[in-house]
Write a protein that holds these residues in place. Structure first.
Motif, short mmCIF file in Angstrom:
data_model
loop_
_atom_site.label_atom_id
_atom_site.label_comp_id
_atom_site.label_asym_id
_atom_site.label_seq_id
_atom_site.Cartn_x
_atom_site.Cartn_y
_atom_site.Cartn_z
N PHE A 25 0.08 1.35 8.33
CA PHE A 25 -1.09 0.73 7.68
C PHE A 25 -0.67 -0.09 6.47
O PHE A 25 -0.05 0.45 5.54
CB PHE A 25 -2.08 1.81 7.25
CG PHE A 25 -3.21 1.25 6.43
CD1 PHE A 25 -4.26 0.57 7.04
CD2 PHE A 25 -3.22 1.39 5.05
CE1 PHE A 25 -5.28 0.02 6.28
CE2 PHE A 25 -4.25 0.86 4.28
CZ PHE A 25 -5.28 0.17 4.91
N PHE A 71 -12.85 -4.10 -3.91
CA PHE A 71 -12.24 -4.52 -2.65
C PHE A 71 -13.03 -4.00 -1.47
O PHE A 71 -13.97 -3.23 -1.63
CB PHE A 71 -10.76 -4.10 -2.61
CG PHE A 71 -10.52 -2.62 -2.48
CD1 PHE A 71 -10.26 -2.06 -1.25
CD2 PHE A 71 -10.54 -1.78 -3.59
CE1 PHE A 71 -10.02 -0.69 -1.11
CE2 PHE A 71 -10.30 -0.43 -3.47
CZ PHE A 71 -10.04 0.13 -2.23
N GLY A 73 -12.58 -3.27 3.13
CA GLY A 73 -11.63 -3.09 4.22
C GLY A 73 -12.37 -3.18 5.54
O GLY A 73 -13.38 -2.49 5.72
N TYR A 138 -6.10 -5.66 9.93
CA TYR A 138 -6.90 -5.12 8.82
C TYR A 138 -7.12 -6.23 7.79
O TYR A 138 -6.16 -6.88 7.36
CB TYR A 138 -6.16 -3.94 8.19
CG TYR A 138 -6.90 -3.28 7.05
CD1 TYR A 138 -7.93 -2.38 7.29
CD2 TYR A 138 -6.55 -3.54 5.73
CE1 TYR A 138 -8.60 -1.77 6.25
CE2 TYR A 138 -7.22 -2.92 4.68
CZ TYR A 138 -8.25 -2.04 4.94
OH TYR A 138 -8.92 -1.44 3.90
N ARG A 140 -8.46 -7.27 4.00
CA ARG A 140 -8.70 -6.68 2.69
C ARG A 140 -9.29 -7.75 1.75
O ARG A 140 -8.56 -8.43 1.03
CB ARG A 140 -7.38 -6.11 2.17
CG ARG A 140 -7.35 -5.59 0.75
CD ARG A 140 -8.38 -4.54 0.47
NE ARG A 140 -8.24 -3.26 1.14
CZ ARG A 140 -7.57 -2.20 0.68
NH1 ARG A 140 -6.95 -2.27 -0.47
NH2 ARG A 140 -7.56 -1.07 1.36
N TYR A 170 -3.48 4.93 10.37
CA TYR A 170 -3.45 5.08 8.91
C TYR A 170 -2.57 6.27 8.51
O TYR A 170 -1.75 6.18 7.61
CB TYR A 170 -4.87 5.29 8.38
CG TYR A 170 -4.94 5.44 6.89
CD1 TYR A 170 -4.60 4.39 6.05
CD2 TYR A 170 -5.32 6.65 6.31
CE1 TYR A 170 -4.66 4.52 4.67
CE2 TYR A 170 -5.39 6.79 4.93
CZ TYR A 170 -5.05 5.72 4.12
OH TYR A 170 -5.10 5.87 2.75
N LYS A 198 -16.54 0.45 -4.36
CA LYS A 198 -15.17 0.39 -3.87
C LYS A 198 -14.34 -0.36 -4.91
O LYS A 198 -14.11 -1.57 -4.81
CB LYS A 198 -15.15 -0.31 -2.50
CG LYS A 198 -13.99 0.14 -1.64
CD LYS A 198 -14.27 -0.11 -0.18
CE LYS A 198 -13.05 0.02 0.67
NZ LYS A 198 -12.42 1.34 0.65
N TYR A 203 -9.52 5.02 -6.98
CA TYR A 203 -8.32 5.40 -6.22
C TYR A 203 -7.22 5.81 -7.20
O TYR A 203 -6.48 6.76 -6.96
CB TYR A 203 -7.91 4.25 -5.28
CG TYR A 203 -9.04 3.96 -4.30
CD1 TYR A 203 -9.06 4.56 -3.05
CD2 TYR A 203 -10.13 3.16 -4.67
CE1 TYR A 203 -10.12 4.35 -2.18
CE2 TYR A 203 -11.19 2.95 -3.80
CZ TYR A 203 -11.18 3.55 -2.55
OH TYR A 203 -12.24 3.35 -1.70
N ALA A 237 -9.96 8.52 1.44
CA ALA A 237 -10.22 7.22 2.06
C ALA A 237 -11.17 7.36 3.24
O ALA A 237 -11.20 6.51 4.13
CB ALA A 237 -8.90 6.60 2.52
N GLY A 303 -13.59 6.51 8.63
CA GLY A 303 -13.27 5.38 7.75
C GLY A 303 -12.67 4.24 8.56
O GLY A 303 -12.18 4.46 9.67
N THR A 304 -12.70 3.06 8.00
CA THR A 304 -12.17 1.89 8.71
C THR A 304 -10.69 2.07 8.99
O THR A 304 -10.24 1.90 10.12
CB THR A 304 -12.40 0.63 7.86
OG1 THR A 304 -13.81 0.48 7.71
CG2 THR A 304 -11.82 -0.60 8.52
N ALA A 305 -9.92 2.40 7.96
CA ALA A 305 -8.47 2.53 8.15
C ALA A 305 -8.17 3.74 9.02
O ALA A 305 -7.39 3.67 9.97
CB ALA A 305 -7.78 2.64 6.80
C1 COI Z 1 -10.53 1.47 4.44
O1 COI Z 1 -10.67 2.35 5.27
O2 COI Z 1 -10.76 0.28 4.68
C2 COI Z 1 -10.06 1.74 3.11
O3 COI Z 1 -10.28 0.93 2.27
C3 COI Z 1 -9.30 2.93 2.85
C4 COI Z 1 -8.18 2.60 1.96
C5 COI Z 1 -8.42 2.96 0.57
C6 COI Z 1 -6.86 2.88 2.49
#
Ligand code: COI
Ligand code: PLP
Length: 357
Positions: A25, A71, A73, A138, A140, A170, A198, A203, A237, A303-305
């Motif tokens: 990831f 941010f 994702g 992915y 960002r 991830y 976010k 974090y 996350a 989660g996305t990641a």
């Molecule tokens: C995501 O799942 O998109 C995230 O932003 C998690 C990330 C903090 C690794």
């Protein structure tokens, strides 16, 4: 009027990863990035897609001192039927970006414009979208306070950019169940704070608990509320879901938990599959009680990641709960199959969640 996006392509394209099984990831980045700048009085200007590279910043830039940063994702998937590339609910990410911007005193950027920028970038980076099942590109999106002054107040200058990372799993062990420490000393978010936003500071604040947990063999930390240290919030996350008595349970967002787009999607999928979905405060004592009665059958993160991450063990102080026999449980598996199916076009999308690029 928001500016048209200029495209300046690299003259030195990088080699694409050849072994997509080792992507991990966020370790490699594609050739280009989207950028747009904001100055008070002028608004958003100078939208461009340019070669990926370092960003010049003043040493006094507020992002570096006061963490005025947000941010997002999201992922671009190659459809399994070969019919192009699609994004999953990109407008939800753009809306959440704007909610984070409001909380952090940063300018918002039109939702449709953000989605158009994501699509334009993915179009340029089409060949960077990996092919192997379980992989994606992915994205960002990020906004930082630029400028050159040290006063503690909202900046007058910002940069919004989007970078892309071809990514696989991830967690290093892929879908293998994770071991989670239920954190009893540190907290992530409190009422009135920035937990639902976010932003980088959330974090940064989580790193110490995460590092201590990792030293003790845990993959992640499950946060409890900051006032009573009792109610389940979320994992580093991911949002957390529990299956108790066949019902899907998750904590309410209030202003402490990130309103996950995967969470919202899974709640809808579960309800449409006939499950009762409960969104309410969950006391950690209730989780232990259900475990002891045998009614807690699964826990998983969304989660996305991370996509869906089954929990194999949860520990709180000196107590441990072992779940699903160390395997992915049936609810997590069904949710994973439907969600990833929709994301990759293998399963019909009755919700209109996917957007072709
Ligand atoms: C995501 O799942 O998109 C995230 O932003 C998690 C990330 C903090 C690794
Ligand atoms: N909670 C936190 C703290 C996160 O960083 C993420 C990842 O984005 C999530 C939850 C899950 O949100 P989503 O499903 O929108 O990716």
């Amino acid at each position: 009027m928001l500016p048209e996006i200029k495209i300046i392509k690299t003259e030195n394209p990088k080699a694409k990863p050849t072994d997509e099984s080792t992507l991990g990831f966020g370790k490699t980045f594609s050739d280009h990035m989207f950028m747009i700048e904001y100055d008070e009085g002028q608004g958003w200007h100078d939208a461009r897609i340019v070669p990926y590279g370092p960003i010049p910043l003043y040493p006094a830039a507020p992002v570096l001192h006061y963490a005025q940063e947000i941010f997002e994702g999201l992922k671009a998937y190659r459809r399994t039927d070969g019919n192009g590339i699609q994004l999953f609910r990109p407008e939800e990410n753009a809306k959440r970006m704007n909610n984070s911007a409001e909380r952090m005193c940063m300018p918002t950027l039109d939702v449709d414009y953000q989605v158009a920028a994501m699509k334009a970038l993915v179009k340029v980076e089409e060949e960077w979208v990996p092919h192997r099942p379980g992989t994606s590109l992915y994205l960002r999106p990020t906004m930082i306070a630029t400028g050159n002054e040290l006063g503690v107040h909202p900046s007058k200058h910002y940069l919004y950019y989007i970078i892309c990372a071809p990514s696989g799993a991830y967690y290093k062990n892929g879908m293998a169940p994770v071991r989670i420490r239920i954190e009893d000393r540190y907290v992530r978010a409190v009422r009135g704070g920035i937990g639902a936003c976010k932003t980088g500071g959330n974090y940064a604040a989580s790193l110490k608990a995460g590092a201590e947990a990792a030293k003790d063999g845990f993959d992640q930390v499950l946060w409890l509320d900051g006032r009573e240290n009792r109610y389940v919030q979320e994992v580093g996350a991911m949002n957390m879901m529990f299956v108790i008595d066949g019902k899907l349970m998750t904590a309410p967002i209030e202003d402490c938990i990130l309103p996950g787009i995967t969470r919202k999607s899974i709640m809808q999928l579960a309800a449409d599959k006939g499950m009762i979905v409960e969104e309410r405060p969950i006391d950690i004592a209730e989780i232990f009680e259900a475990y002891e009665k045998g009614t807690l059958t699964e826990a998983f993160g969304t989660g996305t990641a991370a996509v869906i991450s089954p929990v194999g063990e949860m520990c709180y102080k000196d107590r441990s709960m072992k779940l699903s026999g160390g395997k992915i449980g049936p609810v997590a598996q069904a949710m994973y199959d439907t969600l990833v199916g929709i994301q990759t076009g293998a399963v019909e999308d009755p919700y209109n969640w996917t957007t072709p690029v």
